[in-house]
Design an enzyme around this catalytic site. Sequence first.
Site, PDB file in Angstrom:
ATOM      1  N   ASP A 162      36.228 -32.825 -27.909  1.00  0.00           N
ATOM      2  CA  ASP A 162      36.744 -32.877 -26.528  1.00  0.00           C
ATOM      3  C   ASP A 162      36.525 -34.291 -25.981  1.00  0.00           C
ATOM      4  O   ASP A 162      35.409 -34.796 -25.978  1.00  0.00           O
ATOM      5  CB  ASP A 162      35.982 -31.842 -25.681  1.00  0.00           C
ATOM      6  CG  ASP A 162      36.551 -31.711 -24.266  1.00  0.00           C
ATOM      7  OD1 ASP A 162      36.685 -30.580 -23.801  1.00  0.00           O
ATOM      8  OD2 ASP A 162      36.839 -32.737 -23.615  1.00  0.00           O
ATOM      9  N   ASP A 175      43.303 -32.766 -24.569  1.00  0.00           N
ATOM     10  CA  ASP A 175      42.166 -33.589 -25.027  1.00  0.00           C
ATOM     11  C   ASP A 175      41.143 -32.825 -25.857  1.00  0.00           C
ATOM     12  O   ASP A 175      40.022 -33.266 -26.012  1.00  0.00           O
ATOM     13  CB  ASP A 175      41.472 -34.249 -23.821  1.00  0.00           C
ATOM     14  CG  ASP A 175      40.434 -33.366 -23.164  1.00  0.00           C
ATOM     15  OD1 ASP A 175      40.640 -32.148 -23.142  1.00  0.00           O
ATOM     16  OD2 ASP A 175      39.418 -33.909 -22.714  1.00  0.00           O
ATOM     17  N   GLU A 176      41.559 -31.709 -26.411  1.00  0.00           N
ATOM     18  CA  GLU A 176      40.571 -30.822 -27.011  1.00  0.00           C
ATOM     19  C   GLU A 176      41.158 -30.095 -28.223  1.00  0.00           C
ATOM     20  O   GLU A 176      42.302 -29.656 -28.170  1.00  0.00           O
ATOM     21  CB  GLU A 176      40.248 -29.803 -25.916  1.00  0.00           C
ATOM     22  CG  GLU A 176      39.068 -28.978 -26.073  1.00  0.00           C
ATOM     23  CD  GLU A 176      39.041 -27.935 -24.946  1.00  0.00           C
ATOM     24  OE1 GLU A 176      38.509 -26.869 -25.179  1.00  0.00           O
ATOM     25  OE2 GLU A 176      39.581 -28.196 -23.855  1.00  0.00           O
TER      26      GLU A 176
HETATM   27  P1  TTP Z   1      38.665 -31.579 -19.464  1.00  0.00           P
HETATM   28  O1  TTP Z   1      38.342 -31.795 -20.908  1.00  0.00           O
HETATM   29  O2  TTP Z   1      38.333 -30.237 -18.875  1.00  0.00           O
HETATM   30  O3  TTP Z   1      37.907 -32.652 -18.571  1.00  0.00           O
HETATM   31  P2  TTP Z   1      37.617 -34.186 -18.840  1.00  0.00           P
HETATM   32  O4  TTP Z   1      38.041 -34.618 -20.201  1.00  0.00           O
HETATM   33  O5  TTP Z   1      38.207 -34.985 -17.729  1.00  0.00           O
HETATM   34  O6  TTP Z   1      36.036 -34.276 -18.681  1.00  0.00           O
HETATM   35  P3  TTP Z   1      34.903 -33.811 -19.719  1.00  0.00           P
HETATM   36  O7  TTP Z   1      34.191 -35.058 -20.117  1.00  0.00           O
HETATM   37  O8  TTP Z   1      34.028 -32.890 -18.929  1.00  0.00           O
HETATM   38  O9  TTP Z   1      35.599 -33.127 -20.870  1.00  0.00           O
HETATM   39  O10 TTP Z   1      40.197 -31.821 -19.206  1.00  0.00           O
HETATM   40  C1  TTP Z   1      40.926 -32.832 -19.905  1.00  0.00           C
HETATM   41  C2  TTP Z   1      41.940 -33.487 -19.000  1.00  0.00           C
HETATM   42  O11 TTP Z   1      42.857 -32.522 -18.504  1.00  0.00           O
HETATM   43  C3  TTP Z   1      41.319 -34.131 -17.768  1.00  0.00           C
HETATM   44  O12 TTP Z   1      40.898 -35.458 -18.023  1.00  0.00           O
HETATM   45  C4  TTP Z   1      42.433 -34.054 -16.762  1.00  0.00           C
HETATM   46  C5  TTP Z   1      43.238 -32.832 -17.161  1.00  0.00           C
HETATM   47  N1  TTP Z   1      42.906 -31.701 -16.255  1.00  0.00           N
HETATM   48  C6  TTP Z   1      43.701 -31.520 -15.126  1.00  0.00           C
HETATM   49  O13 TTP Z   1      44.666 -32.259 -14.898  1.00  0.00           O
HETATM   50  N2  TTP Z   1      43.383 -30.509 -14.264  1.00  0.00           N
HETATM   51  C7  TTP Z   1      42.311 -29.658 -14.462  1.00  0.00           C
HETATM   52  O14 TTP Z   1      42.049 -28.766 -13.641  1.00  0.00           O
HETATM   53  C8  TTP Z   1      41.500 -29.862 -15.650  1.00  0.00           C
HETATM   54  C9  TTP Z   1      40.295 -28.985 -15.908  1.00  0.00           C
HETATM   55  C10 TTP Z   1      41.836 -30.901 -16.497  1.00  0.00           C
HETATM   56 MG    MG Z   2      37.520 -33.484 -21.904  1.00  0.00          MG
END
Ligand code: TTP
Ligand code: MG
Length: 371
Positions: free
Chosen positions: A11, A106-107
């Site tokens: 992730d 992103d995962e």
């Molecule tokens: P995430 O992996 O949930 O968050 P992140 O990568 O920003 O942070 P973390 O380090 O905790 O993993 O989500 C990935 C991307 O998806 C995030 O950068 C932006 C997008 N996203 C949205 O646009 N809206 C949302 O509600 C979420 C949860 C994510």
């Molecule tokens: Mg993330």
Amino acid sequence: MKTDRKIIHVDMDAFFAAVEIRDNPQYKGKPLIVGGKPNSRGVVSTCSYEARKYGIHSAMPSYQAYKLCPHGIFVKPDFDAIKEASQIVRKIFFEYTDLVEPVSIDEAYLDVTENKKNITIATEIANKIKMKIFEETRLTASAGVSYNKFLAKIASEMDKPDGLVVIPPTKAQEILEKLPIGDFYGIGNVSEKKMIYLGIRSGKDLKERSLTELIKHFGKAGTFYYNIVRGKDNRPIITHRIRKSLGCERTFAKDISDVKEMLDVLEKISQKISSKMKENKFKAKTLTVKIKYANFDLVSRSKTLAEAFDKKDILFHLGRKLLLETLGPECKIRLLGLSVSNLVREGDKINDQQMLDFFSETELAMGDEEE
Ligand code: TTP
Ligand code: MG
């Protein structure tokens, strides 16, 4: 219990924000909020770890984020750069295995039990993937390694950002018992509240409940909870997830009641969805219009045609009809959306990479402010 699989969950860290900081180094170390502008009615997509210290998080209204951190930097996501990074990362996964399950932009989960490089230690693969991601994108990722998807996901969350955590079978029980109930992936807000009401605050509490009791309170999910708290999760990696719908919506800067204005937006959305359908070679049989009124009441209305469609004009005219049938006189609305479902693929010619690219797309984003 099956413990011989090698699963990695990767992730990206603060993904949209990290891309922005990489491309604008002046934002480094600052509270950066990616999403809607503070004076708009948009929401936060994500924010830098510095901004998280102020209590800002994904999906929070941007004006609220602004109240929490007025000196924060607010920017819109750079979707081209985000998409490019996501595709590079995905290519790296395929250097190790074809058993890749993309979960979001992103995962992903990877099954590396057998892998293209014949590396026996999964942690070594996870480390190599993290290094390669950084080399090729200048972005960091966190990885979790374990014998199933649930534990790999828990592990990747444990040491963010830039983490690499392994949960071997010998450690799983202890980690799961200590885990706060809200951190169990798959236990959403509603179930978490219910669990707390039932006195279940940690994995240890959950483990003390019988399968019958959990099924009584949570239905089918009860069985899933009963198993995961014991480290049992035999879900396979699903490489070919097929998208079931595609949608696009727009929140207006101000509530609108002018039908012409609504139709202009509807036409733009129809064009956007139609182009995406053609690009990805599929059609749909069902169209749904979604309206959120000024008082936040949400209404949706669908129509299914006998023949699959992908043309903008059909989307627009059908959408227009549904919208006009739904709207009462003098209605003020704050959001308008369209989505297509009941998707039909053109032959089965679509190749794996196209499928993955397509799956990696988040819902089509529209600006949250009037253009
Ligand atoms: P995430 O992996 O949930 O968050 P992140 O990568 O920003 O942070 P973390 O380090 O905790 O993993 O989500 C990935 C991307 O998806 C995030 O950068 C932006 C997008 N996203 C949205 O646009 N809206 C949302 O509600 C979420 C949860 C994510
Ligand atoms: Mg993330």
